[in-house]
Design an enzyme around this catalytic site. Structure first.
Site, short mmCIF file in Angstrom:
data_model
loop_
_atom_site.label_atom_id
_atom_site.label_comp_id
_atom_site.label_asym_id
_atom_site.label_seq_id
_atom_site.Cartn_x
_atom_site.Cartn_y
_atom_site.Cartn_z
N SER A 1 0.80 -1.24 0.00
CA SER A 1 0.00 0.00 0.00
C SER A 1 0.83 1.27 0.00
CB SER A 1 -0.94 0.03 1.20
OG SER A 1 -2.14 -0.58 0.86
N LYS B 1 0.50 3.44 -2.93
CA LYS B 1 -0.69 4.26 -3.23
C LYS B 1 -0.38 5.76 -3.34
CE LYS B 1 -3.89 0.80 -1.41
NZ LYS B 1 -4.56 0.30 -0.21
N TYR C 1 -4.16 3.68 7.82
CA TYR C 1 -5.39 2.89 8.05
C TYR C 1 -6.26 3.58 9.10
CZ TYR C 1 -2.49 -0.53 5.58
OH TYR C 1 -1.69 -1.16 4.67
N VAL D 1 0.93 -3.59 4.10
CA VAL D 1 0.80 -4.88 4.79
C VAL D 1 2.08 -5.71 4.83
CG1 VAL D 1 -1.67 -5.32 4.58
CG2 VAL D 1 -0.16 -5.95 2.71
N1 GLU Z 1 -1.93 -5.39 -2.24
C1 GLU Z 1 -2.58 -5.23 -0.97
C2 GLU Z 1 -4.09 -5.26 -1.14
O1 GLU Z 1 -4.61 -4.66 -2.00
C3 GLU Z 1 -2.11 -3.98 -0.32
C4 GLU Z 1 -2.75 -3.76 1.00
C5 GLU Z 1 -1.99 -2.87 1.92
O2 GLU Z 1 -0.76 -2.84 1.93
O3 GLU Z 1 -2.69 -2.19 2.70
O4 GLU Z 1 -4.79 -5.91 -0.40
#
Ligand code: GLU
Length: 415
Positions: free
Chosen positions: A64, A67, A243, A261
């Site tokens: 993530s 992002k 989060y 994650v």
């Molecule tokens: N590739 C993971 C997902 O989409 C990333 C989630 C994350 O790092 O929060 O579930």
């Protein structure tokens, strides 16, 4: 001399290593195979110096933390207006993989949740780009941010794609609601490839330093993103980067951040540093246990909380000497709005018949754009009131001081 910064990071690393709480993410099977003990910290200044400790060459998938960088890429390619029409900037108060949409528009609430990030991925590269084009575009943009060629981890990519039902479901809903038109499976595959780009903790710190440096790479000198793009990305990291712990994080740590994650945390302190921490065991909110501890300690010990802003303005005027027919105002430091306001206020209070007004900028480091406009307006008014305005500016911190109508203050060479 050993740098005290390096020594401090070693101490922080040693103090935090004992923390062994938390669990590995296992919903992506390949991530459950990570070595839980790996731990590393890196910090890069906007001048391009990196300090790191621990397993700083160990690569992990960015997940993530991709992002905010993908958001930067989409903003760079399509502009804020086009992106804002599709994805908002509000925190959700819900889990990152919920379909959190704004009522009325159906825009995903922000680009840091999966619904928003999948939509952002659909807007990378050119409209109608293929899956490969978008994935390549992403790797290429991330590589420019890192200043080295990054690659994708094939096994994590495949592992996530095989278990990506929830992201497929989100993408189908988004497409059904008209949020994007691209092929839902292709977009998810591209997004999963984006999450599987491998970085080490030093890459994170450098990528962060590029954002901290208003989009200009601290080593390569390349402008990777505009200043406005960098600011927009940081704004969303503040409200939604950690989060469901984003509010607590910002009040405690006060550094715009994003976690993922796989156990990485990226922190960006504007105008100062980029920070990366990697340790795969996560707390119940999904943030790296050691990473959260490192950032809390760093912020407290080094005074990095963004809202610990210094007091600007009150010491901008170093001194004023008022003579019979000449007044000298000596200025200093970085001048922003409040500093310029203090100068204008003092200018207005100088009760004197038209005479010579000298402004000594020798000790001024910089005037930001607004301060420059305000200061020049003050000089223009003094000139219009019949004063002779002189500037001492050996380092040209006020280049081209045009007061309008091709009127310039008179340059004086020596204080
Ligand atoms: N590739 C993971 C997902 O989409 C990333 C989630 C994350 O790092 O929060 O579930």
């Amino acid at each position: 001399m050993e740098s005290p910064v390096r020594k401090y990071l070693h101490q922080l690393f040693n103090d935090t290593t004992a923390m062994d709480g938390g669990d590995l993410a296992d919903y992506i099977p390949e991530l459950a195979k990570a070595d839980p003990e790996v731990f590393s910290i890196a910090l890069t200044t906007i001048d391009g110096r990196t300090y790191s400790v621990g397993d700083d060459e160990r690569e992990f998938t960015i997940q993530s933390i991709s992002k905010p960088f993908a958001y930067a890429s989409a903003l760079t390619d399509r502009g804020l207006e086009a992106i804002s029409a599709k994805v908002g900037v509000e925190p959700t108060g819900e889990a990152f993989n919920e379909l959190s949409l704004e009522k009325g528009t159906n825009r995903p609430k922000n680009p840091m949740i999966n619904a928003g990030a999948i939509t952002i991925h659909s807007m990378l590269a050119e409209p109608d780009s293929s899956l490969e084009d978008r994935a390549n575009h992403t790797v290429e943009f991330f590589s420019r941010l890192a200043g080295r060629k990054l690659e994708m981890d094939e096994s994590v990519f495949r592992s996530e794609l095989e278990t990506a039902d929830r992201n497929f479901a989100l993408a189908h809903m988004l497409r059904n609601l008209g949020v994007f038109e691209e092929h839902a499976h292709q977009v998810v595959a591209g997004y999963v490839a984006q999450c599987a780009i491998k970085v080490n903790v030093r890459d994170l710190a450098v990528m962060g330093a590029t954002l901290a440096n208003r989009g200009m790479h601290p080593f390569t000198g390349e402008r990777v993103a505009s200043r406005d793009v960098a600011r927009q990305v940081l704004a969303v990291m503040v409200s939604a980067g950690m989060y469901d712990a984003s509010g607590t994080w910002f009040s405690d740590v006060g550094i715009p951040a994003k976690s993922g994650v796989s156990g990485g945390i990226l922190g960006v302190l504007p105008g100062q540093v980029g920070i990366g921490v990697f340790s795969p065991r996560l707390d119940p909110k999904g943030n790296s246990v050691r990473g959260v501890n490192v950032f809390n300690k760093l912020s407290q010990d080094m005074g990095l909380h963004l809202l610990n802003a210094g007091i600007f303005g009150s010491n901008t005027i170093r001194s004023v000497s008022e003579g019979d027919d000449e007044t000298v105002m000596r200025l200093q430091g970085v001048i922003q709005f409040s500093g310029a306001e203090a100068i204008l206020h003092r200018m207005a209070s100088l009760e004197c018949d038209p005479g010579t007004m000298v402004f000594d900028l020798t000790k001024v480091t910089r005037l930001d754009a607004m301060a420059r406009r305000m200061f020049l307006e003050g000089l223009r008014r003094l000139t219009a009131d019949g004063h002779r305005v002189e500037l001492i500016d050996p380092d040209e911190v006020l280049p081209d001081p045009d007061l309008g109508g091709s009127t310039y203050p008179i340059r004086r060479e020596t204080p």
